[in-house]
Design a protein around this motif. Sequence first.
Motif, PDB file in Angstrom:
ATOM      1  N   SER A   9      25.630  35.705  38.840  1.00 28.00           N
ATOM      2  CA  SER A   9      26.035  34.923  40.232  1.00 28.00           C
ATOM      3  C   SER A   9      25.717  33.447  39.856  1.00 28.00           C
ATOM      4  O   SER A   9      26.358  32.598  40.096  1.00 28.00           O
ATOM      5  CB  SER A   9      24.919  35.074  41.370  1.00 28.00           C
ATOM      6  OG  SER A   9      25.151  36.593  41.881  1.00 28.00           O
ATOM      7  N   PHE A  48      18.124  32.309  44.654  1.00 27.58           N
ATOM      8  CA  PHE A  48      18.586  33.236  45.595  1.00 27.58           C
ATOM      9  C   PHE A  48      19.813  32.766  46.495  1.00 27.58           C
ATOM     10  O   PHE A  48      20.826  33.663  46.893  1.00 27.58           O
ATOM     11  CB  PHE A  48      17.362  33.344  46.745  1.00 27.58           C
ATOM     12  CG  PHE A  48      17.752  33.895  47.911  1.00 27.58           C
ATOM     13  CD1 PHE A  48      17.837  35.351  47.866  1.00 27.58           C
ATOM     14  CD2 PHE A  48      18.224  33.343  49.093  1.00 27.58           C
ATOM     15  CE1 PHE A  48      18.001  36.193  48.921  1.00 27.58           C
ATOM     16  CE2 PHE A  48      18.153  34.178  50.239  1.00 27.58           C
ATOM     17  CZ  PHE A  48      18.217  35.543  50.161  1.00 27.58           C
ATOM     18  N   GLU A  49      20.054  31.231  46.542  1.00 28.51           N
ATOM     19  CA  GLU A  49      21.227  30.703  47.321  1.00 28.51           C
ATOM     20  C   GLU A  49      22.490  31.115  46.587  1.00 28.51           C
ATOM     21  O   GLU A  49      23.527  31.405  47.020  1.00 28.51           O
ATOM     22  CB  GLU A  49      20.926  29.300  47.505  1.00 28.51           C
ATOM     23  CG  GLU A  49      20.106  29.136  48.501  1.00 28.51           C
ATOM     24  CD  GLU A  49      19.746  27.619  48.732  1.00 28.51           C
ATOM     25  OE1 GLU A  49      19.232  27.118  49.834  1.00 28.51           O
ATOM     26  OE2 GLU A  49      20.070  26.837  47.680  1.00 28.51           O
ATOM     27  N   GLU A  72      23.270  34.959  46.916  1.00 23.97           N
ATOM     28  CA  GLU A  72      23.441  34.852  48.446  1.00 23.97           C
ATOM     29  C   GLU A  72      25.059  34.559  48.636  1.00 23.97           C
ATOM     30  O   GLU A  72      25.764  35.094  49.339  1.00 23.97           O
ATOM     31  CB  GLU A  72      22.732  34.159  49.468  1.00 23.97           C
ATOM     32  CG  GLU A  72      23.028  34.441  50.877  1.00 23.97           C
ATOM     33  CD  GLU A  72      22.206  33.293  51.615  1.00 23.97           C
ATOM     34  OE1 GLU A  72      21.649  33.856  52.909  1.00 23.97           O
ATOM     35  OE2 GLU A  72      21.852  32.255  51.290  1.00 23.97           O
ATOM     36  N   GLN A  73      25.318  33.373  48.062  1.00 24.98           N
ATOM     37  CA  GLN A  73      26.863  32.993  48.137  1.00 24.98           C
ATOM     38  C   GLN A  73      27.679  34.063  47.614  1.00 24.98           C
ATOM     39  O   GLN A  73      28.979  34.051  48.263  1.00 24.98           O
ATOM     40  CB  GLN A  73      26.644  31.541  47.347  1.00 24.98           C
ATOM     41  CG  GLN A  73      28.198  30.846  47.493  1.00 24.98           C
ATOM     42  CD  GLN A  73      28.021  29.402  47.298  1.00 24.98           C
ATOM     43  OE1 GLN A  73      26.974  28.749  47.138  1.00 24.98           O
ATOM     44  NE2 GLN A  73      29.262  28.834  46.912  1.00 24.98           N
ATOM     45  N   LEU A 110      27.857  36.999  50.189  1.00 23.43           N
ATOM     46  CA  LEU A 110      28.578  36.503  51.465  1.00 23.43           C
ATOM     47  C   LEU A 110      29.810  36.169  51.310  1.00 23.43           C
ATOM     48  O   LEU A 110      30.809  36.075  52.188  1.00 23.43           O
ATOM     49  CB  LEU A 110      27.477  35.640  52.135  1.00 23.43           C
ATOM     50  CG  LEU A 110      26.162  36.224  52.388  1.00 23.43           C
ATOM     51  CD1 LEU A 110      25.420  35.182  53.244  1.00 23.43           C
ATOM     52  CD2 LEU A 110      26.353  37.542  53.391  1.00 23.43           C
TER      53      LEU A 110
END
Length: 507
Positions: free
Chosen positions: A426, A437-438, A441-442, A445
């Motif tokens: 990621s 975490f962002e 998450e990106q 999502l």
Amino acid sequence: MTTRSLRIRLFISLWMIYVLHFATDFAREHFLVVSMVEDHTFALDKYYGLHADIFMNPPEATVKGAHHGANPGISMVAAIPYLVLKPAVDFIVNRNLAARGPADTTTIYNDTRPNRVRFYQETRKRGLDVRFGLVAAITMVFFMAPLSALSALAMLALLDGLGLARRVSLGLTLLYALGTPVFFRTGYLNQNLGLGIFAFFAFLLLWDPGDRSTLSVPRRFFLAGFLGGLAFLCDYSGALAMGLLGLYGWARRHDSVSWGKGFLDSLWYAAGMMIPVIVLWYYQWASFGNAILPPQQWMAPVPWIDVGYKGVGGLSPELLRMLLIDARFGLFVTSPIMLLALVAPFIPARVSFLPRREMFFCLLLTLVFVLFFGTVQYTRLQWVTGIRYIAPVLPFLFLPTAAVLMRLPRWLVWTLVTGSFVVSWSLAMVRSQGSVFENVEQIFLGGFQLPWLTVLSKTSAQYAPWLSRVSPLPLFILLGITLYLIWTVDHPWGRIPSTEEARERPK
């Protein structure tokens, strides 16, 4: 599959994966690459104002002109592939500028980060955008990606030599290469990761598990010293690794000879080390008029420069916290699995594949780097590009991490390894300035990304408007098919041999 075939396939596979995740960031080290190759100088006058780290020498420097505040080692090595490919770059750039024409002043960059937008707009106006993009690609594709892939081959050879089964050593090597921030930092030219890999190569030369090396002791120590000095040439923090490696080599040599004889052999390490050190002294003399004082001595005032010596002051608990657990770039946040290394000293020596001395050396080197950068105020700026200053410890800290992984239940190992791959991949895909975490998450999502494709989509108005709609999925599918063929073309139904089988088979 022979050992040689396995290593070739692994190198090509990792190189392809790294290259696909190329990041277009044009770092300060790139400017020196361009200046050395094109203008045969260390001066960066032509690029003054394009990067915050490029400054005009102060009056007390006897040499005038613009330079940057970093050591030149990584730029010097990365300049080699650009020197070779410069004619092709000139051809592409000249054709692009001719086709663009003076009337084309479009500088659209759809990004929320104003500094990056300004940098792109200025380089586009100067006609440097394509050249800088190609330089960034060349230095990554033909230097950083091969360097990290070679470090993975070194890791595989080490784990094999320590007696691990081939499947286990290969799995751990893939975890090192793709499940740690090595994956993220390989994306573009970076002196911190380069420093760590050069130091790791030196460590393996000095260690030589099982005394299997065909190189004589003087040659091994000389080459290790050169690599240690190269780490120093890349960054002043490399002095930490360079010094510790010299002491380790002396202690390792004492396994076979007396302390006195070991000290004499270690002088070969010092001889090799002095070559990059002399190069650094020459660079500093040619750039600032003083061979000994570091580039930071001359840099323009920046935040925290008044703390200690040019921003290096006393040990700060806040900086230690940021280095280790900051949500954006902390070592144990970007690579949670590395926490296992802290448990390594509690594993009985009889059940660990990693010798105690080497384990404690890896932990000591990590501790020294953490403590040193706990005094450097510029640690606070890592959010701009992610985990950086502590990157040199990654190959070293991975070894005690792997030793602990080997003692855990299989279900827990698979859980930790899967989580590490998700986090690492990621970060390599998104490269946002937000928290880890962002980044994760990106991906979950918003779907898969590729950093270079993301940048091209934001600047597509200048090059090809259709790029704004291109999906990375076909590229991932193509990569997957290629990797499958690489590993199955000779023996589609074969299996990877064990270490013992590989040793018995002819090379």
